[in-house]
Design a protein around this motif. Structure first.
Motif, mmCIF file in Angstrom:
data_model
loop_
_atom_site.group_PDB
_atom_site.id
_atom_site.type_symbol
_atom_site.label_atom_id
_atom_site.label_comp_id
_atom_site.label_asym_id
_atom_site.label_seq_id
_atom_site.Cartn_x
_atom_site.Cartn_y
_atom_site.Cartn_z
ATOM 1 N N ALA A 1 10.415 63.589 13.470
ATOM 2 C CA ALA A 1 9.369 64.558 13.129
ATOM 3 C C ALA A 1 9.551 65.051 11.692
ATOM 4 O O ALA A 1 8.573 65.190 10.943
ATOM 5 N N LEU A 2 10.791 65.294 11.308
ATOM 6 C CA LEU A 2 11.077 65.747 9.942
ATOM 7 C C LEU A 2 10.764 64.652 8.926
ATOM 8 O O LEU A 2 10.154 64.908 7.880
ATOM 9 N N PHE A 3 11.182 63.420 9.234
ATOM 10 C CA PHE A 3 10.967 62.316 8.295
ATOM 11 C C PHE A 3 9.479 62.037 8.108
ATOM 12 O O PHE A 3 8.986 61.944 6.981
ATOM 13 N N LEU A 4 8.750 61.906 9.216
ATOM 14 C CA LEU A 4 7.317 61.629 9.108
ATOM 15 C C LEU A 4 6.571 62.813 8.508
ATOM 16 O O LEU A 4 5.609 62.634 7.753
ATOM 17 N N GLY A 5 7.015 64.024 8.851
ATOM 18 C CA GLY A 5 6.388 65.213 8.291
ATOM 19 C C GLY A 5 6.515 65.242 6.780
ATOM 20 O O GLY A 5 5.556 65.558 6.056
ATOM 21 N N TRP A 6 7.711 64.901 6.287
ATOM 22 C CA TRP A 6 7.927 64.843 4.836
ATOM 23 C C TRP A 6 7.078 63.748 4.207
ATOM 24 O O TRP A 6 6.454 63.960 3.164
ATOM 25 N N LEU A 7 7.041 62.573 4.835
ATOM 26 C CA LEU A 7 6.281 61.445 4.289
ATOM 27 C C LEU A 7 4.800 61.793 4.176
ATOM 28 O O LEU A 7 4.148 61.470 3.174
ATOM 29 N N LEU A 8 4.270 62.466 5.189
ATOM 30 C CA LEU A 8 2.858 62.864 5.148
ATOM 31 C C LEU A 8 2.629 63.992 4.145
ATOM 32 O O LEU A 8 1.579 64.050 3.504
ATOM 33 N N TRP A 9 3.594 64.878 4.020
ATOM 34 C CA TRP A 9 3.473 66.015 3.095
ATOM 35 C C TRP A 9 3.383 65.532 1.644
ATOM 36 O O TRP A 9 2.661 66.112 0.825
ATOM 37 N N ILE A 10 4.119 64.470 1.304
ATOM 38 C CA ILE A 10 4.129 64.013 -0.083
ATOM 39 C C ILE A 10 2.971 63.054 -0.393
ATOM 40 O O ILE A 10 2.796 62.650 -1.546
ATOM 41 N N THR A 11 2.173 62.709 0.618
ATOM 42 C CA THR A 11 1.091 61.737 0.394
ATOM 43 C C THR A 11 -0.303 62.262 0.741
ATOM 44 O O THR A 11 -1.231 62.195 -0.086
ATOM 45 N N ILE A 12 -0.484 62.795 1.932
ATOM 46 C CA ILE A 12 -1.823 63.139 2.433
ATOM 47 C C ILE A 12 -2.545 64.186 1.577
ATOM 48 O O ILE A 12 -3.735 64.007 1.267
ATOM 49 N N PRO A 13 -1.888 65.284 1.177
ATOM 50 C CA PRO A 13 -2.620 66.270 0.354
ATOM 51 C C PRO A 13 -3.239 65.667 -0.902
ATOM 52 O O PRO A 13 -4.371 66.014 -1.265
ATOM 53 N N ARG A 14 -2.526 64.762 -1.564
ATOM 54 C CA ARG A 14 -3.076 64.130 -2.757
ATOM 55 C C ARG A 14 -4.245 63.203 -2.405
ATOM 56 O O ARG A 14 -5.239 63.135 -3.134
ATOM 57 N N LEU A 15 -4.148 62.499 -1.278
ATOM 58 C CA LEU A 15 -5.211 61.582 -0.865
ATOM 59 C C LEU A 15 -6.489 62.316 -0.470
ATOM 60 O O LEU A 15 -7.581 61.744 -0.551
ATOM 61 N N LEU A 16 -6.352 63.574 -0.062
ATOM 62 C CA LEU A 16 -7.521 64.349 0.355
ATOM 63 C C LEU A 16 -8.224 65.025 -0.815
ATOM 64 O O LEU A 16 -9.300 65.599 -0.642
#
Length: 446
Positions: free
Chosen positions: A372-387
């Motif tokens: 959960a921590l690893f995927l949460g970090w991965l999404l945190w560093i990518t999704i906001p910029r993609l949106l």
């Protein structure tokens, strides 16, 4: 500033991208220790020395670092709890990779982010050229000298693997360059010289990906390309004038892949016929596998699919046993072997019992909290910029790196082990842009 202007460190960075992404098994230094990893051991401390000497202690770590730091602590905890030499080695490797990624906040990297990105693009051309050259050389019978590991036809038609174990790993290293170059082709705000490099990177990486003959990578690539094209039309309205070019590039990539496999199929049949004076076993030894062999399509063998399926099920079983208390990053293969009744597996038995699907492996290694921590970090560093819509070239390049990281991580699910140097190199380049953006926010808020 002296570090920023150092030609030596810029050259070192370029070599780092090339060597680490290629894995350079051909010049392994023993104990599975690669030249790229030794370079990281040198490079990560250099980054943190510059961080300590030029960044306020309050910014050594940022909010965005918290999930991955806690994950690393969990990995260390489960490593100590379960022990094992391989576990310690894997955990140390993870800390070095993570140290490099989090060290991307070094000021000289933030101030040189465009140069770093250009070096990354150039390294992609070099890495792709290695595979293309390997295929061409193999046609003249010199493939073994240049580390070809698998063949469509022994000694003549190579399955390109660069300097890596097998074609699928090489395809993983090339894949992010393919995604980046397709997304940025003729995009707004791109510098003309950079756009020229991007164009050649697309051609080189697409050809290298096809020559790798990794059917999983090509399948994911065929699915990813139209998704990226649609996303680009949405996020970059001016890019709508280039939609015809996107269609032609998609069609060209798919058509080239089909043409390549068709030629290989006919070529292997032809070469086999030329070898009819040899006995059947010799001919079968020359033809390692047909183009579709291993997929289970038609009446062909499904060994490639079935082996992956079994490895995944073995990893699922181990994961289900360690949902809360993980076994550590280096004990996946040992745990799978023990589930098969091999209590004290040898090094060869450990290699033949590797897990599959990094998401499952991370879960088995660090538990549900860890994944959960690893995927949460991965999404945190990518999704906001993609949106968000890019507002300048920096935003655009950062968006392309988000696509690269997510695309590479998705493709990794058909393989094994999250501790691959080329994945952490992609993360490193993305984090240079992420930290640069957060630095601007800090300046505004202070």
């Amino acid at each position: 500033m002296a570090v920023k202007d150092s030609k030596f460190l810029n050259s070192f960075l370029f070599l780092l991208f090339v060597v680490a992404a290629n894995d350079l098994v051909a010049i392994s230094l023993g104990f599975e220790l690669k030249l790229g990893f030794l370079m990281l051991i040198v490079f990560a401390p250099i980054l943190w020395l510059t961080v300590f000497s030029s960044v306020s202690p309050r910014y050594f770590f940022e909010k965005i670092d918290i999930p991955i730091l806690i994950w690393a602590l969990l990995a260390i905890l489960f490593c100590v709890m379960n022990g094992g030499f391989r576990n310690y080695v894997y955990t140390i490797a993870m800390l070095i990779y993570l140290g490099m990624v989090l060290g991307a906040k070094a000021p000289w990297l933030e101030m040189s982010k465009f140069r770093c990105f250009d070096l990354y693009l150039l390294s992609g051309i070099v890495i792709s050229a290695v595979g293309i050259g390997q295929f061409i050389i193999s046609l003249f019978g010199f493939g073994d000298i240049f580390f070809v590991q698998q063949w469509w036809y022994e000694g003549t038609i190579a399955r390109v693997n660069g300097f890596m174990y097998e074609p699928s790993y090489y395809a993983l290293a090339v894949f992010p360059y393919f995604l980046i170059s397709f997304f940025l082709m003729n995009a707004v705000w791109i510098d003309s010289k950079r756009n020229y490099i991007i164009r050649w990177l697309f051609y080189f990486s697409a050809l290298a990906l096809i020559l790798s003959s990794s059917r999983l990578a090509l399948f994911i690539g065929v699915l990813a390309v139209p998704c990226i094209a649609i996303y680009r039309l949405i996020i970059l309205p001016p890019a709508r004038q280039y939609w015809k070019g996107d269609i032609w590039r998609q069609a060209g990539f798919i058509g080239s892949a089909i043409l390549f496999f068709t030629i290989v199929s006919f070529s292997t049949d032809y070469l086999a016929q030329q070898s009819m004076e040899k006995n059947t076993s010799q001919v079968e030894a020359l033809i390692r596998q047909s183009v579709m062999n291993g997929t289970g399509i038609g009446e062909r063998s499904d060994h490639s699919v079935s082996i992956r399926r079994q490895d995944m099920l073995d990893t699922v079983e181990l994961t289900s046993q360690h949902l809360w208390l993980g076994v550590g990053l280096g004990n996946i293969a040992k745990g799978i072997a023990r589930n098969k009744g091999i209590n004290e597996p040898t090094s060869d038995e450990i290699r033949t019992n590797e897990g599959l699907v990094p998401v499952l492996e991370i879960t088995a290694a660090t538990g549900l909290v860890g994944i959960a921590l690893f995927l949460g970090w991965l999404l945190w560093i990518t999704i906001p910029r993609l949106l968000k819509k890019p507002l300048n070239e920096s935003d655009l390049l950062q968006t392309s790196m988000c696509i690269a990281v997510l695309g590479q991580f998705l493709l990794m699910q058909g393989n094994q082990n999250v501790l691959r140097m080329y994945f952490w190199i992609t993360l490193f380049v993305l984090m240079i842009f992420n930290y640069s953006a957060s630095k601007k926010l800090r300046v505004i808020n202070e």
